[in-house]
Design an enzyme around this catalytic site. Sequence first.
Site, short mmCIF file in Angstrom:
data_model
loop_
_atom_site.label_atom_id
_atom_site.label_comp_id
_atom_site.label_asym_id
_atom_site.label_seq_id
_atom_site.Cartn_x
_atom_site.Cartn_y
_atom_site.Cartn_z
N GLU A 187 0.82 -1.21 0.00
CA GLU A 187 0.00 0.00 0.00
C GLU A 187 0.85 1.26 0.00
OE1 GLU A 187 -2.60 0.12 3.36
OE2 GLU A 187 -3.23 -1.95 3.07
N CYS B 270 3.16 8.63 0.97
CA CYS B 270 3.58 7.77 2.08
C CYS B 270 3.82 6.38 1.50
CB CYS B 270 2.48 7.73 3.14
SG CYS B 270 2.78 6.52 4.44
N CYS C 218 5.43 -6.84 8.20
CA CYS C 218 6.34 -6.24 9.18
C CYS C 218 6.52 -7.24 10.31
CB CYS C 218 5.72 -4.95 9.72
SG CYS C 218 6.78 -4.05 10.89
N CYS D 259 3.73 -4.40 16.62
CA CYS D 259 3.03 -3.38 17.41
C CYS D 259 1.54 -3.75 17.54
CB CYS D 259 3.17 -1.99 16.80
SG CYS D 259 4.91 -1.45 16.75
N CYS E 54 -1.34 -2.17 15.16
CA CYS E 54 -1.03 -1.99 13.74
C CYS E 54 -1.45 -3.19 12.90
CB CYS E 54 0.46 -1.73 13.58
SG CYS E 54 0.97 -1.47 11.88
N GLU F 257 9.09 -1.75 8.66
CA GLU F 257 10.01 -0.98 9.51
C GLU F 257 11.25 -0.64 8.67
OE1 GLU F 257 10.33 0.64 12.42
OE2 GLU F 257 12.38 0.92 11.74
N SER G 105 8.45 6.44 16.60
CA SER G 105 7.15 6.05 17.13
C SER G 105 7.33 5.72 18.61
CB SER G 105 6.63 4.82 16.38
OG SER G 105 6.47 5.16 15.02
N HIS H 31 4.76 6.42 21.45
CA HIS H 31 3.47 5.86 21.88
C HIS H 31 3.30 5.56 23.37
CE1 HIS H 31 2.90 5.77 17.66
NE2 HIS H 31 3.36 4.58 17.41
N ASN I 134 -6.07 4.78 14.88
CA ASN I 134 -7.02 4.41 13.85
C ASN I 134 -7.47 2.98 14.16
OD1 ASN I 134 -8.38 4.61 11.39
ND2 ASN I 134 -6.59 5.45 10.35
N CYS J 20 -2.17 1.98 8.28
CA CYS J 20 -1.18 1.07 7.72
C CYS J 20 -1.69 -0.35 7.56
CB CYS J 20 0.03 0.97 8.63
SG CYS J 20 0.68 2.52 9.18
N1 SAH Z 1 7.59 0.93 11.38
C1 SAH Z 1 7.66 2.36 11.35
C2 SAH Z 1 6.83 3.00 10.26
C3 SAH Z 1 5.46 2.49 9.95
S1 SAH Z 1 4.08 2.91 10.91
C4 SAH Z 1 7.30 2.92 12.70
O1 SAH Z 1 6.98 2.17 13.59
O2 SAH Z 1 7.41 4.14 12.87
C5 SAH Z 1 3.81 4.63 10.84
C6 SAH Z 1 3.18 5.16 12.13
O3 SAH Z 1 1.80 4.78 12.24
C7 SAH Z 1 3.86 4.63 13.39
O4 SAH Z 1 3.98 5.66 14.33
C8 SAH Z 1 2.87 3.57 13.84
O5 SAH Z 1 3.06 3.27 15.18
C9 SAH Z 1 1.57 4.23 13.53
N2 SAH Z 1 0.40 3.35 13.44
C10 SAH Z 1 0.32 2.07 13.01
N3 SAH Z 1 -0.93 1.61 13.08
C11 SAH Z 1 -1.67 2.61 13.59
C12 SAH Z 1 -3.04 2.75 13.92
N4 SAH Z 1 -3.90 1.76 13.75
N5 SAH Z 1 -3.45 3.94 14.42
C13 SAH Z 1 -2.58 4.96 14.59
N6 SAH Z 1 -1.28 4.90 14.30
C14 SAH Z 1 -0.83 3.73 13.83
#
Ligand code: SAH
Length: 343
Positions: free
Chosen positions: A90, A103, A110, A114, A117, A158, A212, A214, A288, A331
């Site tokens: 995507e 993006c 991945c 997380c 995600c 990642e 990230s 969080h 999200n 994502c």
């Molecule tokens: N692996 C990298 C980049 C991809 S994710 C990273 O971890 O930064 C891009 C961002 O979206 C990251 O901050 C990730 O934690 C966040 N993300 C992933 N799924 C999400 C969701 N469902 N809601 C909000 N943010 C999310």
Amino acid sequence: MDLRSLSFDELKNEIESLGEKSFRAGQVYEWLHKKCVLEPGEMTNVGKQLKERLLAGHPLDKMEIARLQESKLDGTRKYLFLLSDGNMIESVLMRYHHGNSVCISSQVGCRMGCAFCASTIDGLVRNLTVGEMLGQIYAISRDIGERISNVVVMGSGEPMDNFDNIVKFVGMLTDERGLNISQRNLTISTCGLVPKIRELADMKFQLTLAISLHATTDEKRRELMPIANRYSIREITDACIYYFEKTGRRITFEYSLVGGVNDSEEEAERLSKIAKPLHAHINLIPVNPIKERDFVPSKDRNIKAFQNKLEKNGINVTIRREMGRDIDGACGQLRRKVISGTV
Ligand code: SAH
């Protein structure tokens, strides 16, 4: 190696080794990386024989638009690309007043795990090649017939887990013989692979590094992000200081707000303490929701209170504009739906 992944020097060597004149490398490179051709047939001033011999060793990977969804809310477009080996990835186009931002994904799937995600649910399939990362940008630029001015590596995967390809990608994306995108208009987001952050710092690129985060304690972070078992917040912030010292670039922290999990004012206070000495920018993202998990976004008033607290503490903070909510913007959501046959 696929043709789009070859650096200028690699392409030149290849063309010379085929006994061709080296100026041909400039022509082919321009077709690939400035004119963003998607089919070999489009390279009209390159001889058929050279093209065939080149493609025999280095096929031009396809970037086929398998699906395209456009948001009725804000014009955001989500692309699902079918790759040469049948995998799908995507990418998202966001249209801003200041330009078009894409993006991109850095891996198929991945392995970071997380909790909130969708990209990580089935694990890592494989790294994307340099050409596949560039190809997402090229295909979108061609599709809309406009220039792309900003790139964020914040899609599935990642990037620091695909480090060598990312470094080569940065070089080629910002090269004047290609799209010539300014390093300052490029953001790479990582969940915090500390040794790789340091390695990237040593390269002194002028790009924006987004971490990230969080969570504000290691304990809470471990609940959301398995990588927190490997590296502490302290190790991350030390790496951020190193990054700033080497590049002069301020870090961005991404903080996805999950209702009742990491959105208290106490956490805003702790986040301020983490961000302040680094002069870091904070990007708040209302989580999200994905159907596989029961995380809910924070309530509007909690988001507001969280933001206010940070601002009062003198922290530079933005709430990420939610774009493309109506088109599986998070994502990995669209890919999962298509693979599992629900759309
Ligand atoms: N692996 C990298 C980049 C991809 S994710 C990273 O971890 O930064 C891009 C961002 O979206 C990251 O901050 C990730 O934690 C966040 N993300 C992933 N799924 C999400 C969701 N469902 N809601 C909000 N943010 C999310």
